[in-house]
Design a protein around this motif. Structure first.
Motif, PDB file in Angstrom:
ATOM      1  N   LEU A 248     -24.582 -22.692  46.054  1.00 26.13           N
ATOM      2  CA  LEU A 248     -23.936 -21.388  45.973  1.00 26.13           C
ATOM      3  C   LEU A 248     -24.365 -20.644  44.707  1.00 26.13           C
ATOM      4  O   LEU A 248     -24.565 -21.235  43.650  1.00 26.13           O
ATOM      5  CB  LEU A 248     -22.417 -21.559  45.983  1.00 26.13           C
ATOM      6  CG  LEU A 248     -21.821 -22.239  47.230  1.00 26.13           C
ATOM      7  CD1 LEU A 248     -20.305 -22.358  47.096  1.00 26.13           C
ATOM      8  CD2 LEU A 248     -22.173 -21.454  48.486  1.00 26.13           C
ATOM      9  N   ASP A 249     -24.491 -19.360  44.853  1.00 30.08           N
ATOM     10  CA  ASP A 249     -24.880 -18.495  43.733  1.00 30.08           C
ATOM     11  C   ASP A 249     -23.603 -17.794  43.265  1.00 30.08           C
ATOM     12  O   ASP A 249     -23.159 -16.818  43.867  1.00 30.08           O
ATOM     13  CB  ASP A 249     -25.935 -17.480  44.200  1.00 30.08           C
ATOM     14  CG  ASP A 249     -26.432 -16.618  43.050  1.00 30.08           C
ATOM     15  OD1 ASP A 249     -26.110 -16.942  41.884  1.00 30.08           O
ATOM     16  OD2 ASP A 249     -27.113 -15.620  43.327  1.00 30.08           O
TER      17      ASP A 249
ATOM     18  N   LEU B 177     -20.072 -12.569  46.671  1.00 31.70           N
ATOM     19  CA  LEU B 177     -18.608 -12.542  46.685  1.00 31.70           C
ATOM     20  C   LEU B 177     -18.078 -13.694  47.539  1.00 31.70           C
ATOM     21  O   LEU B 177     -17.126 -14.377  47.157  1.00 31.70           O
ATOM     22  CB  LEU B 177     -18.103 -11.202  47.212  1.00 31.70           C
ATOM     23  CG  LEU B 177     -16.578 -11.040  47.282  1.00 31.70           C
ATOM     24  CD1 LEU B 177     -15.951 -11.211  45.901  1.00 31.70           C
ATOM     25  CD2 LEU B 177     -16.216  -9.674  47.867  1.00 31.70           C
ATOM     26  N   ARG B 178     -18.708 -13.905  48.698  1.00 32.93           N
ATOM     27  CA  ARG B 178     -18.307 -15.005  49.575  1.00 32.93           C
ATOM     28  C   ARG B 178     -18.516 -16.344  48.879  1.00 32.93           C
ATOM     29  O   ARG B 178     -17.627 -17.216  48.892  1.00 32.93           O
ATOM     30  CB  ARG B 178     -19.131 -14.954  50.868  1.00 32.93           C
ATOM     31  CG  ARG B 178     -18.768 -15.986  51.925  1.00 32.93           C
ATOM     32  CD  ARG B 178     -19.624 -15.747  53.169  1.00 32.93           C
ATOM     33  NE  ARG B 178     -19.217 -16.577  54.290  1.00 32.93           N
ATOM     34  CZ  ARG B 178     -19.705 -17.775  54.561  1.00 32.93           C
ATOM     35  NH1 ARG B 178     -20.629 -18.284  53.751  1.00 32.93           N
ATOM     36  NH2 ARG B 178     -19.288 -18.452  55.607  1.00 32.93           N
ATOM     37  N   ASP B 179     -19.667 -16.521  48.254  1.00 31.74           N
ATOM     38  CA  ASP B 179     -19.963 -17.770  47.547  1.00 31.74           C
ATOM     39  C   ASP B 179     -18.935 -18.043  46.447  1.00 31.74           C
ATOM     40  O   ASP B 179     -18.467 -19.170  46.278  1.00 31.74           O
ATOM     41  CB  ASP B 179     -21.357 -17.714  46.928  1.00 31.74           C
ATOM     42  CG  ASP B 179     -22.458 -17.851  47.977  1.00 31.74           C
ATOM     43  OD1 ASP B 179     -22.120 -18.101  49.154  1.00 31.74           O
ATOM     44  OD2 ASP B 179     -23.639 -17.710  47.616  1.00 31.74           O
ATOM     45  N   SER B 180     -18.595 -17.007  45.714  1.00 34.62           N
ATOM     46  CA  SER B 180     -17.659 -17.169  44.593  1.00 34.62           C
ATOM     47  C   SER B 180     -16.272 -17.556  45.092  1.00 34.62           C
ATOM     48  O   SER B 180     -15.607 -18.425  44.512  1.00 34.62           O
ATOM     49  CB  SER B 180     -17.588 -15.868  43.783  1.00 34.62           C
ATOM     50  OG  SER B 180     -18.859 -15.546  43.253  1.00 34.62           O
ATOM     51  N   ARG B 181     -15.844 -16.926  46.179  1.00 30.24           N
ATOM     52  CA  ARG B 181     -14.525 -17.257  46.732  1.00 30.24           C
ATOM     53  C   ARG B 181     -14.498 -18.659  47.338  1.00 30.24           C
ATOM     54  O   ARG B 181     -13.487 -19.360  47.253  1.00 30.24           O
ATOM     55  CB  ARG B 181     -14.124 -16.193  47.760  1.00 30.24           C
ATOM     56  CG  ARG B 181     -13.750 -14.874  47.107  1.00 30.24           C
ATOM     57  CD  ARG B 181     -13.460 -13.770  48.112  1.00 30.24           C
ATOM     58  NE  ARG B 181     -13.019 -12.559  47.419  1.00 30.24           N
ATOM     59  CZ  ARG B 181     -12.831 -11.384  48.020  1.00 30.24           C
ATOM     60  NH1 ARG B 181     -13.057 -11.261  49.336  1.00 30.24           N
ATOM     61  NH2 ARG B 181     -12.414 -10.343  47.330  1.00 30.24           N
TER      62      ARG B 181
ATOM     63  N   GLU C 152     -17.785 -13.120  37.433  1.00 34.70           N
ATOM     64  CA  GLU C 152     -17.156 -11.817  37.209  1.00 34.70           C
ATOM     65  C   GLU C 152     -16.501 -11.287  38.483  1.00 34.70           C
ATOM     66  O   GLU C 152     -15.621 -10.426  38.434  1.00 34.70           O
ATOM     67  CB  GLU C 152     -18.204 -10.807  36.713  1.00 34.70           C
ATOM     68  CG  GLU C 152     -18.665 -11.021  35.286  1.00 34.70           C
ATOM     69  CD  GLU C 152     -17.547 -10.756  34.275  1.00 34.70           C
ATOM     70  OE1 GLU C 152     -16.603 -10.018  34.612  1.00 34.70           O
ATOM     71  OE2 GLU C 152     -17.634 -11.307  33.160  1.00 34.70           O
ATOM     72  N   LEU C 153     -16.931 -11.799  39.626  1.00 33.57           N
ATOM     73  CA  LEU C 153     -16.353 -11.360  40.901  1.00 33.57           C
ATOM     74  C   LEU C 153     -14.988 -12.006  41.159  1.00 33.57           C
ATOM     75  O   LEU C 153     -14.321 -11.673  42.132  1.00 33.57           O
ATOM     76  CB  LEU C 153     -17.309 -11.707  42.052  1.00 33.57           C
ATOM     77  CG  LEU C 153     -18.687 -11.024  42.005  1.00 33.57           C
ATOM     78  CD1 LEU C 153     -19.580 -11.549  43.123  1.00 33.57           C
ATOM     79  CD2 LEU C 153     -18.532  -9.511  42.112  1.00 33.57           C
ATOM     80  N   LEU C 154     -14.578 -12.917  40.280  1.00 38.48           N
ATOM     81  CA  LEU C 154     -13.295 -13.604  40.446  1.00 38.48           C
ATOM     82  C   LEU C 154     -12.312 -13.195  39.360  1.00 38.48           C
ATOM     83  O   LEU C 154     -11.505 -14.006  38.905  1.00 38.48           O
ATOM     84  CB  LEU C 154     -13.523 -15.129  40.417  1.00 38.48           C
ATOM     85  CG  LEU C 154     -14.354 -15.700  41.562  1.00 38.48           C
ATOM     86  CD1 LEU C 154     -14.653 -17.176  41.317  1.00 38.48           C
ATOM     87  CD2 LEU C 154     -13.648 -15.512  42.892  1.00 38.48           C
TER      88      LEU C 154
END
Length: 565
Positions: free
Chosen positions: A470-471, A535-539, A475-477
Motif C-alpha cells: 500500500l502507498d 485515500l483507499r490505501d490509507s483507510r 496526511e490523508l488521515l
C-alpha cells in the motif's frame, strides 16, 4: 511508539527540573482546540524561576525543541500549548502497529521478575458456580497482561481441599451416597448429599460430631477415609478442568491447602522463636490490635490449624521455590481482613518483601433472589451459564446470519466471550447482580459489539489485495474521525501498563469499547472500499491497525475474536 504525553513530557524535561512522570501528570488537554492538543501549566514553576507563569510559558515556548510529532508550540497565559502534527503522528502510530503486529504494546519491563497469580480457588466437592467467575477471569487476564509485559508468570489454583467439611462429606456419602451416580455427575451429586447433611444436621447435632470425627480420621491417616477424600478431590479437579477448558483458562499449579499441611509446623515454630505467638484462651495468636485489626488466629485451642496458618506456610514455600517479585491474590472483597492480617504477620516476621503481597479484591456476584450458598443449594452453576450463553448466541446467529460457515464455533466464541466480558467490563471492586437478560444481551457495551466490529473489519480486508504494497499518505488521515481513531490506537501500550499497575483488566475492556466506538464513527463517515487510490490505501491501513489492536486487546482479556459473524 511513546504516547504523545510522554513525548511532550520528554521535551519539557529538558527545560525544567521535574520528573518526567510528574510532567506527564501535569499535562492537560485544553478545553478549546484552538489552544492546541496539549497544554503544560507553568504556575508551580513561579517560585523556582522567580517569574510570573505567563513569562515562564512564553520563554519555554520559544526555547523548546519541537519533536517531529509536534507542529507548533505557543504560550497562552501561564500555559505552554502544543499542536500535534497530525500527519507525522498518524505515520508514527500506524507504522509502529504495522511493524509490531500482534506485539504492539508488548514490553520487557518485567524481564527477570516472577509474578505469582493466585486465582479461581475452587473448593473440591463444591460447584464451580457463577460466583467464581470474577476471580477466575480477572486472574487469568492479569496472567496474560503480565506475560505480555515480559514477566514470568505462575498461575496458581489454590484449591480448598482440606477441613472439617470433608469429614461431613464422607459421613454424607456413607449414609446416602451412590458411587455410580457420583462418577457420572461428580459435583452435582456431591453437592446434593452435602446439602442433605446440613438439612439433617439442623435436627440432629450428632451428625456434626460425626463429621468432625471423620475429618480427624483423615488427619490420622485412616486408609478408607483418606481414599475417599482423594477420590472426591480427583473427580472434582477433573470437573473443574473441564469447565476451565471451556473458559480457555489454565493453571501452572494446583497445590491446594492439603499440600501445605506438613509445612505449617516450621512456620509456627518461627513465629514462636520470633516472640510473635501469644496464648489467648488456650489458642495461639499473633496480636494485631495495634494495627487496628483483630488477632490473627494461628492455632485453635484444640491445636487445629486454620486458613491463616496454611496461607503463611504457602507464602514462605512460594518465596523459596519461585523467589517471586510479587504475589497477586485474586479473591473477593469478603477476604479483605484475612489478607490484611496474614500480610501483616509476614511483615512482623521481618520479611521486607511483605509489601509485594497484594490482595486483588473483586466485588461479589449475587442472584436477583439474594446471595448464593452451597449449604442451601442456592447456586448457579457456571457450566449452565456458559451453555445457555452459547445457545443464546446461536439464536442470534440463526436470526442474523443463518448461512454463516462454522456457526457452532462462532456461537461458542461469542457466547463464552459474553460471559467473561460481563465480569471484566467494570472496575473489579464493583458488586454486581447476576441477571440473565443483561449478561446475555448482545447489544451495547459488550464483547459481542467488539467482536462484530472486528468481523466487519475482516470483511473489509478480505476484499482487498494483501499482496499489494500500500502507498500510504498519512496526511490523508488527518480528518477528525480518522484522527480520533489514531489517537486512541496510540494509547494502547500505556493502557496495558496501567491495567497491570492497577490490577484492573477493565481498563482494557473500557479502552476496547472506546476504540470500536471511535472506529465505527470513522467507518460510517468515511467510505473505505469505495474510496480511490491513495485515500483507499490509507483507510485500509487504518482498518488493519484497528483489527490488530482489537485482537490483541481481547486476547489479553482471554476472549477470542471470530473473523466472521
Amino acid at each position: 511508539m511513546k504516547s504523545l504525553k510522554k513525548e511532550i513530557a520528554n521535551t519539557i524535561s529538558k527545560q525544567v527540573e521535574l520528573d518526567i512522570a510528574e510532567i506527564e501528570r501535569l499535562i492537560e488537554i485544553p478545553p478549546n482546540s484552538d489552544l492546541g492538543d496539549y497544554a503544560f501549566p507553568c504556575f508551580q514553576l513561579s517560585k523556582a524561576f522567580r517569574k510570573a507563569p505567563n513569562i515562564i510559558a512564553a520563554e519555554m515556548a520559544e526555547k523548546l525543541e519541537k519533536p517531529l510529532i509536534i507542529d507548533k508550540i505557543i504560550s497562552a497565559g501561564g500555559y505552554v500549548n502544543f499542536f500535534v502534527n497530525k500527519g507525522n503522528f498518524a505515520s508514527a502510530v500506524l507504522k509502529g502497529i504495522a511493524k509490531e503486529g500482534a506485539g504492539y504494546g508488548r514490553s520487557d519491563i518485567g524481564n527477570g521478575k516472577t509474578v505469582l497469580i493466585d486465582y479461581c480457588a475452587t473448593n473440591i466437592a463444591k460447584p464451580f458456580h457463577i460466583g467464581h467467575l470474577p476471580t477466575t477471569v480477572i486472574g487469568d487476564s492479569l496472567n496474560r497482561i503480565y506475560k505480555f509485559l515480559g514477566y514470568e508468570c505462575v498461575g496458581i489454583n489454590h484449591i480448598g481441599d482440606w477441613g472439617t467439611q470433608f469429614g461431613k462429606l464422607i459421613v454424607a456419602y456413607k449414609k446416602w451416597g451412590n458411587k455410580e451416580e457420583i462418577e457420572k455427575n461428580p459435583i452435582k451429586e456431591l453437592v446434593k448429599i452435602y446439602v442433605r447433611f446440613h438439612d439433617e444436621a439442623e435436627d440432629d447435632e450428632s451428625l456434626n460430631d460425626e463429621g468432625r470425627a471423620a475429618f480427624k480420621a483423615i488427619e490420622n491417616g485412616d486408609s478408607e477415609y483418606v481414599q475417599l477424600w482423594k477420590w472426591f478431590r480427583e473427580v472434582s479437579i477433573a470437573e473443574f478442568k473441564r469447565v476451565l477448558k471451556v473458559l480457555n483458562v489454565e493453571f501452572d499449579s494446583w497445590d491446594g491447602e492439603s499440600f501445605f499441611t506438613d509445612k505449617m509446623e516450621p512456620v509456627i515454630e518461627e513465629l514462636r522463636n520470633k516472640k510473635l505467638l501469644q496464648e489467648s484462651q488456650g489458642a495461639q495468636i499473633v496480636d494485631l490490635t495495634q494495627f487496628d485489626m483483630p488477632p490473627c488466629l494461628i492455632l485453635r485451642s484444640d491445636g487445629a490449624t486454620l486458613y491463616a496458618t496454611r496461607d503463611l506456610a504457602a507464602i514462605l514455600y512460594r518465596k523459596e521455590k519461585y523467589d517471586f517479585h510479587k504475589v497477586l491474590y485474586c479473591v473477593a472483597t469478603q477476604q479483605n481482613l484475612h489478607f490484611r492480617q496474614i500480610f501483616k504477620v509476614v511483615d512482623l516476621m521481618g520479611y521486607e518483601w511483605a509489601n509485594n503481597l497484594v490482595h486483588v479484591a473483586n466485588g461479589m456476584i449475587s442472584l436477583e433472589t439474594g446471595a448464593m450458598g452451597t449449604r442451601k443449594g442456592t447456586v448457579v452453576y457456571l457450566d449452565d451459564v456458559l451453555n445457555e450463553s452459547v445457545s443464546k448466541a446461536m439464536e442470534k446467529i440463526e436470526e442474523k446470519n443463518p448461512k454463516l460457515e462454522g456457526k457452532e464455533v462462532v456461537a461458542k466464541i461469542v457466547g463464552i466471550g459474553a460471559v467473561k466480558f460481563s465480569a471484566l467490563k467494570n472496575k473489579r471492586m464493583k458488586d454486581s447482580v447476576f441477571v440473565w437478560d443483561k449478561v446475555l444481551n448482545f447489544e451495547g457495551e459488550t464483547s459481542c459489539y467488539i467482536q462484530y466490529t472486528h468481523a466487519r473489519i475482516c470483511s473489509v480486508l478480505e476484499k482487498t489485495d494483501f499482496s499489494k504494497e500500500l502507498d500510504i499518505e498519512y496526511e490523508l488521515l488527518t480528518d477528525d474521525k480518522s484522527y480520533e481513531v489514531i489517537k486512541t490506537l496510540a494509547l494502547f501500550p500505556q493502557v496495558i501498563i496501567d491495567a497491570a499497575e492497577e490490577y484492573e483488566p477493565s481498563d482494557i475492556s473500557k479502552y476496547l469499547i472506546d476504540l470500536v466506538q471511535s472506529f465505527n464513527k470513522f467507518y460510517h463517515e468515511n467510505h473505505v472500499l469505495s474510496s480511490e487510490g491513495k485515500l483507499r490505501d490509507s483507510r485500509i491501513e487504518l482498518c488493519k491497525a484497528v483489527k490488530i489492536v482489537i485482537s490483541t486487546g481481547m486476547g489479553l482479556l482471554g476472549i477470542e475474536c471470530p473473523e466472521k459473524m
